[in-house]
Design a protein around this motif. Sequence first.
Motif, PDB file in Angstrom:
ATOM      1  N   ASP A 112     -73.296  58.681 -51.447  1.00 51.61           N
ATOM      2  CA  ASP A 112     -73.537  57.593 -50.501  1.00 51.61           C
ATOM      3  C   ASP A 112     -72.409  56.552 -50.558  1.00 51.61           C
ATOM      4  N   ASP A 113     -71.896  56.283 -51.751  1.00 48.76           N
ATOM      5  CA  ASP A 113     -70.801  55.313 -51.906  1.00 48.76           C
ATOM      6  C   ASP A 113     -69.554  55.722 -51.126  1.00 48.76           C
ATOM      7  N   LYS A 114     -69.368  57.030 -50.951  1.00 49.48           N
ATOM      8  CA  LYS A 114     -68.210  57.530 -50.199  1.00 49.48           C
ATOM      9  C   LYS A 114     -68.580  57.896 -48.766  1.00 49.48           C
ATOM     10  N   LYS A 115     -69.705  57.350 -48.310  1.00 51.17           N
ATOM     11  CA  LYS A 115     -70.156  57.481 -46.919  1.00 51.17           C
ATOM     12  C   LYS A 115     -70.450  58.922 -46.515  1.00 51.17           C
ATOM     13  N   GLN A 148     -62.277  62.922 -46.786  1.00 52.75           N
ATOM     14  CA  GLN A 148     -63.592  62.392 -47.123  1.00 52.75           C
ATOM     15  C   GLN A 148     -64.381  63.393 -47.969  1.00 52.75           C
ATOM     16  N   GLU A 195     -72.546  61.916 -45.183  1.00 53.38           N
ATOM     17  CA  GLU A 195     -73.524  61.888 -44.105  1.00 53.38           C
ATOM     18  C   GLU A 195     -74.626  62.902 -44.347  1.00 53.38           C
TER      19      GLU A 195
END
Length: 118
Positions: free
Chosen positions: A15-18, A47, A20
């Motif tokens: 989640d910290d690195k977005k 990502q 999905e």
Amino acid sequence: MTEQELLSLVVRAADDKKAENIIVLNMKGISLVADYFVICHGNSEKQVQAIAREIKEKAEEHHIPVKRIEGFHEAKWVLVDLGDIVVHVFDKEERSYYNLERLWGDAPLEDVASVLQQ
């Protein structure tokens, strides 16, 4: 560290690195490979690699051995093996193609929101 604490650590790192659409499949009694599969995706090679790297680094910070990482350089499907928890970090298109959620559709879903709040 308990299994639930490690699960929380992994989900928060993704989640910290977005990452999905993070989902957690409870594989207990379904797979001999792991107790949990964490599945998520990123929107670019960088990502996907950043998500996998963050999970690896957070595990190592807590002295959790990373058994292996596969697919990191290709960044289409990176597998991070933490023993009882196996993390699948996909490129968006690869995730749609392999659709592990459907393949393991009999596995109960864990509540990611509650995991993130731990």
